[in-house]
Design a protein around this motif. Sequence first.
Motif, PDB file in Angstrom:
ATOM      1  N   ILE A  56      10.252   2.174   3.408  1.00 33.41           N
ATOM      2  CA  ILE A  56      11.282   1.786   4.383  1.00 33.41           C
ATOM      3  C   ILE A  56      10.674   1.695   5.778  1.00 33.41           C
ATOM      4  CG2 ILE A  56      13.507   2.422   5.378  1.00 33.41           C
ATOM      5  CD1 ILE A  56      13.703   1.788   2.438  1.00 33.41           C
ATOM      6  N   ILE A  57       9.816   2.665   6.093  1.00 32.68           N
ATOM      7  CA  ILE A  57       9.168   2.633   7.403  1.00 32.68           C
ATOM      8  C   ILE A  57       8.285   1.392   7.505  1.00 32.68           C
ATOM      9  CG2 ILE A  57       7.465   3.798   8.864  1.00 32.68           C
ATOM     10  CD1 ILE A  57       8.611   6.430   7.943  1.00 32.68           C
ATOM     11  N   ALA A  58       7.565   1.094   6.430  1.00 33.86           N
ATOM     12  CA  ALA A  58       6.698  -0.090   6.445  1.00 33.86           C
ATOM     13  C   ALA A  58       7.534  -1.340   6.716  1.00 33.86           C
ATOM     14  CB  ALA A  58       5.957  -0.227   5.118  1.00 33.86           C
ATOM     15  N   ALA A  59       8.677  -1.456   6.031  1.00 32.23           N
ATOM     16  CA  ALA A  59       9.526  -2.638   6.220  1.00 32.23           C
ATOM     17  C   ALA A  59      10.069  -2.671   7.640  1.00 32.23           C
ATOM     18  CB  ALA A  59      10.664  -2.639   5.215  1.00 32.23           C
ATOM     19  N   ALA A  60      10.516  -1.511   8.133  1.00 32.47           N
ATOM     20  CA  ALA A  60      11.105  -1.463   9.473  1.00 32.47           C
ATOM     21  C   ALA A  60      10.073  -1.844  10.529  1.00 32.47           C
ATOM     22  CB  ALA A  60      11.670  -0.068   9.757  1.00 32.47           C
ATOM     23  N   LEU A  61       8.857  -1.348  10.373  1.00 39.58           N
ATOM     24  CA  LEU A  61       7.814  -1.672  11.343  1.00 39.58           C
ATOM     25  C   LEU A  61       7.485  -3.172  11.326  1.00 39.58           C
ATOM     26  CD1 LEU A  61       5.244   1.264  10.883  1.00 39.58           C
ATOM     27  CD2 LEU A  61       6.703   0.812  12.875  1.00 39.58           C
ATOM     28  N   SER A  73       0.021  -0.346   5.107  1.00 38.05           N
ATOM     29  CA  SER A  73      -1.170   0.496   4.982  1.00 38.05           C
ATOM     30  C   SER A  73      -1.104   1.698   5.904  1.00 38.05           C
ATOM     31  CB  SER A  73      -2.431  -0.317   5.285  1.00 38.05           C
ATOM     32  OG  SER A  73      -2.583  -0.475   6.677  1.00 38.05           O
ATOM     33  N   LEU A  74      -0.124   1.683   6.834  1.00 38.24           N
ATOM     34  CA  LEU A  74      -0.045   2.775   7.800  1.00 38.24           C
ATOM     35  C   LEU A  74       0.753   3.968   7.280  1.00 38.24           C
ATOM     36  CD1 LEU A  74       0.738   0.843  11.106  1.00 38.24           C
ATOM     37  CD2 LEU A  74      -1.461   1.729  10.330  1.00 38.24           C
ATOM     38  N   THR A  75       1.581   3.749   6.293  1.00 36.26           N
ATOM     39  CA  THR A  75       2.527   4.794   5.912  1.00 36.26           C
ATOM     40  C   THR A  75       2.665   4.841   4.394  1.00 36.26           C
ATOM     41  OG1 THR A  75       4.886   5.353   5.954  1.00 36.26           O
ATOM     42  CG2 THR A  75       4.339   3.063   6.313  1.00 36.26           C
ATOM     43  N   PHE A 112       0.817  -1.213   0.000  1.00 35.58           N
ATOM     44  CA  PHE A 112       0.000   0.000   0.000  1.00 35.58           C
ATOM     45  C   PHE A 112       0.852   1.265   0.000  1.00 35.58           C
ATOM     46  CE2 PHE A 112      -3.433  -2.835   1.433  1.00 35.58           C
ATOM     47  CZ  PHE A 112      -4.363  -2.468   0.478  1.00 35.58           C
ATOM     48  N   ALA A 113       2.038   1.180   0.617  1.00 38.95           N
ATOM     49  CA  ALA A 113       2.869   2.385   0.724  1.00 38.95           C
ATOM     50  C   ALA A 113       3.157   2.975  -0.657  1.00 38.95           C
ATOM     51  CB  ALA A 113       4.172   2.054   1.447  1.00 38.95           C
ATOM     52  N   GLU A 114       3.466   2.108  -1.606  1.00 36.51           N
ATOM     53  CA  GLU A 114       3.798   2.600  -2.939  1.00 36.51           C
ATOM     54  C   GLU A 114       2.588   3.249  -3.619  1.00 36.51           C
ATOM     55  OE1 GLU A 114       4.664  -0.265  -6.038  1.00 36.51           O
ATOM     56  OE2 GLU A 114       6.495   0.829  -6.523  1.00 36.51           O
ATOM     57  N   GLU A 115       1.432   2.622  -3.455  1.00 31.39           N
ATOM     58  CA  GLU A 115       0.213   3.168  -4.070  1.00 31.39           C
ATOM     59  C   GLU A 115      -0.123   4.528  -3.464  1.00 31.39           C
ATOM     60  OE1 GLU A 115      -2.548   1.508  -5.979  1.00 31.39           O
ATOM     61  OE2 GLU A 115      -1.908  -0.573  -5.982  1.00 31.39           O
ATOM     62  N   LYS A 116       0.175   4.670  -2.174  1.00 32.32           N
ATOM     63  CA  LYS A 116      -0.130   5.961  -1.548  1.00 32.32           C
ATOM     64  C   LYS A 116       0.838   7.018  -2.033  1.00 32.32           C
ATOM     65  CE  LYS A 116      -1.649   4.333   2.881  1.00 32.32           C
ATOM     66  NZ  LYS A 116      -1.476   4.606   4.309  1.00 32.32           N
ATOM     67  N   LYS A 117       2.122   6.631  -2.048  1.00 33.39           N
ATOM     68  CA  LYS A 117       3.150   7.585  -2.439  1.00 33.39           C
ATOM     69  C   LYS A 117       2.916   8.069  -3.874  1.00 33.39           C
ATOM     70  CE  LYS A 117       7.335   9.294  -1.484  1.00 33.39           C
ATOM     71  NZ  LYS A 117       7.689   9.821  -0.162  1.00 33.39           N
ATOM     72  N   SER A 118       2.628   7.143  -4.768  1.00 35.86           N
ATOM     73  CA  SER A 118       2.487   7.550  -6.166  1.00 35.86           C
ATOM     74  C   SER A 118       1.093   8.102  -6.456  1.00 35.86           C
ATOM     75  CB  SER A 118       2.772   6.359  -7.082  1.00 35.86           C
ATOM     76  OG  SER A 118       1.728   5.427  -6.958  1.00 35.86           O
ATOM     77  N   SER A 142      -7.488   0.410   8.786  1.00 38.19           N
ATOM     78  CA  SER A 142      -6.520   1.450   8.457  1.00 38.19           C
ATOM     79  C   SER A 142      -6.944   2.192   7.184  1.00 38.19           C
ATOM     80  CB  SER A 142      -5.149   0.800   8.320  1.00 38.19           C
ATOM     81  OG  SER A 142      -4.296   1.578   7.543  1.00 38.19           O
ATOM     82  N   LEU A 143      -7.416   1.450   6.176  1.00 35.18           N
ATOM     83  CA  LEU A 143      -7.897   2.113   4.948  1.00 35.18           C
ATOM     84  C   LEU A 143      -9.119   2.979   5.250  1.00 35.18           C
ATOM     85  CD1 LEU A 143      -7.773  -0.297   1.892  1.00 35.18           C
ATOM     86  CD2 LEU A 143      -6.015   1.164   2.856  1.00 35.18           C
TER      87      LEU A 143
END
Lengths: 259, 314
Positions: A181-186, A175-177, A93-99, A251-252
């Motif tokens: 990188i943050i998603a992976a770290a979490l 889905s939180l961010t 989800f992070a990528e979809e949000k970012k882009s 989250s969504l």
Amino acid sequence: MRNLYFLLTKELRSYINSPVALVVITIFTIITGYYFYNIFANFSTLSFQAQSNPMAAKQYGALNVTEFVVRPFFSIVGLVMLIMLPMLTMRSFAEEKKSGTMELLLTYPLTDAEAIIGKFLGCMGIFVVMLTLTFPCLALVGYFGQPEWGVIGAGYVGLLLMGSAFISLGIFMSSLTENQIIAAALSFASLIILYMSGLSAAFAGENVGKVLEYISIINHLETFAKGVIDTSDVNYYILFTALFLFLSMRSLESKRWRG
Amino acid sequence: MIEVERLTKTYGDARGIDDITFSVGKGEILGFLGPNGAGKTTTMRILTCFMSASSGSAKVAGYDIFEDSLKVRSKIGYLPETVPLYTDMQVPVYLKFVAGLKDVPWKKINHKVAEVMEQVGLTHMAHKFIGELSKGYRQRVGLAQALVNDPEVLILDEPTIGLDPKQIVEIRSLIKGLGGGRTIMLSSHILPEVSMLCERVIIIDEGKIKAMDTPDNLMSRLHAAGRVQARIDGPKEKVLKALREIGGAKKVDVVSDSGATSMYVVEFADGKAGAHLIPRAVTSGGWDLHELTPMRLSLEDIFIRIVTEEEIKQ
Ligand SMILES: Nc1ncnc2c1ncn2[C@@H]1O[C@H](COP(=O)(O)OP(=O)(O)OP(=O)(O)O)[C@@H](O)[C@H]1O
Ligand SMILES: [Mg+2]
């Protein structure tokens, strides 16, 4: 169902088109393969020694290929999954949000649940490929010795279930961010804590200890690696997966409210 | 087709839109006009069910956006401001994916995709990945994905932003051709665009609706407080002085100087029509009047006036 088909094919296609899946699959296969090579070579040496020196054989007890190769192999595959799967799920989800593509995706007529399950199945698809690529190692064991196939079967069921738990957690974190990188770290941090909670069980009080042991995400794999499919372990992974898929939905939803 | 009632959205403490009410009839093309941060995107994101409103209600294509969001979403086509697309997909592959999600029947997907690609002029880009396309072509892909389910309602957020003049013209005529029974709501801060494409305009600023009318009416509403252009042959200083003395004249400027004659613009205070006083002032000074034209305010002027909160006299 129809929506899931389109979402899943899109996910798989974008994994194939990006280098991420390739890198994750390759690293996973190399690490597990290398570990397998080591234990298998070690086992052959021991067997050879045992053959030529009956005294040593006594020392090792019965040399059993399931005990010495298959089980350790499964636990190491589990550990490598813990490292590699967050790298697979971080983008979901992070990528979809970012882009910004999330904005279009969520205005198409599909439910949030479908969007999440689509992501989940996409990751599971790649994960199944990863697991399949570990099978030649075990086939090699089968070629040279007599492993217990029941144990191998149960082990794979366990890995599949554990992988689905890792993936659902990773998707929730993603889905939180909007930062991969943050998603992976979490995901990484939570999986390691869940992994280690079994360790603190040893010195925690009796009741707390039991809870910690139950929570520990890798403990449940051990029964599978013994060739036993225990419903309580199956339930653990299924519940875990369902919980994090549900949390992703929330989250969504909360994202829709916050804007 | 679109009915919006008292729609409000707050982002934490920040304002998004504030108590917006309007409706768009079937087949109408509505322009949504406003400066940066006015709340255009916010309104559109709510109508397309991407975000929830804080309060108020809205119906799109006959369905409530909160209760029947899936129905609404299958009836609309949305082009977001940033045109977010999957850059790693080829154009037809992407459009088939969208058509699939937007409930286009299986058998019609290929046909429909080919049709919209033709419609927006993408056919010769079929082999390209979206990431390789120029901004103008991405805009077309964005339009194509909005159109692929034959939507009853099209919501386009600044569809021509970031395009070169040639592309702007092409995309505009494309949009103009999309009407025909389809309800279109498009936002913009380019005013000629809105007056060219839309039958009705809503001007929004700081989250509130400031005016709502046809482009023509908006202009004539301000016409009474209009300006007059006069070409006069005479000594500039004296002419200026005489014009300024006309009752109701608020502002007098020289706009151009061509040898003997100069062009003056006289702006009258709101509600005072004083153009008929100009010839008398000119002849009593002993000069010649070559030209006298009333000037309509451009939509830009109206826009600036409305958003700078100058009052509009009906
Ligand atoms: N996700 C968000 N979080 C917080 N505030 C936001 C968010 N999106 C928009 N806003 C605020 O809401 C207001 C309206 O923004 P909106 O994007 O709707 O304006 P706009 O009319 O589309 O402007 P533009 O012409 O620049 O696109 C602005 O003040 C903006 O700062
Ligand atoms: Mg905007």
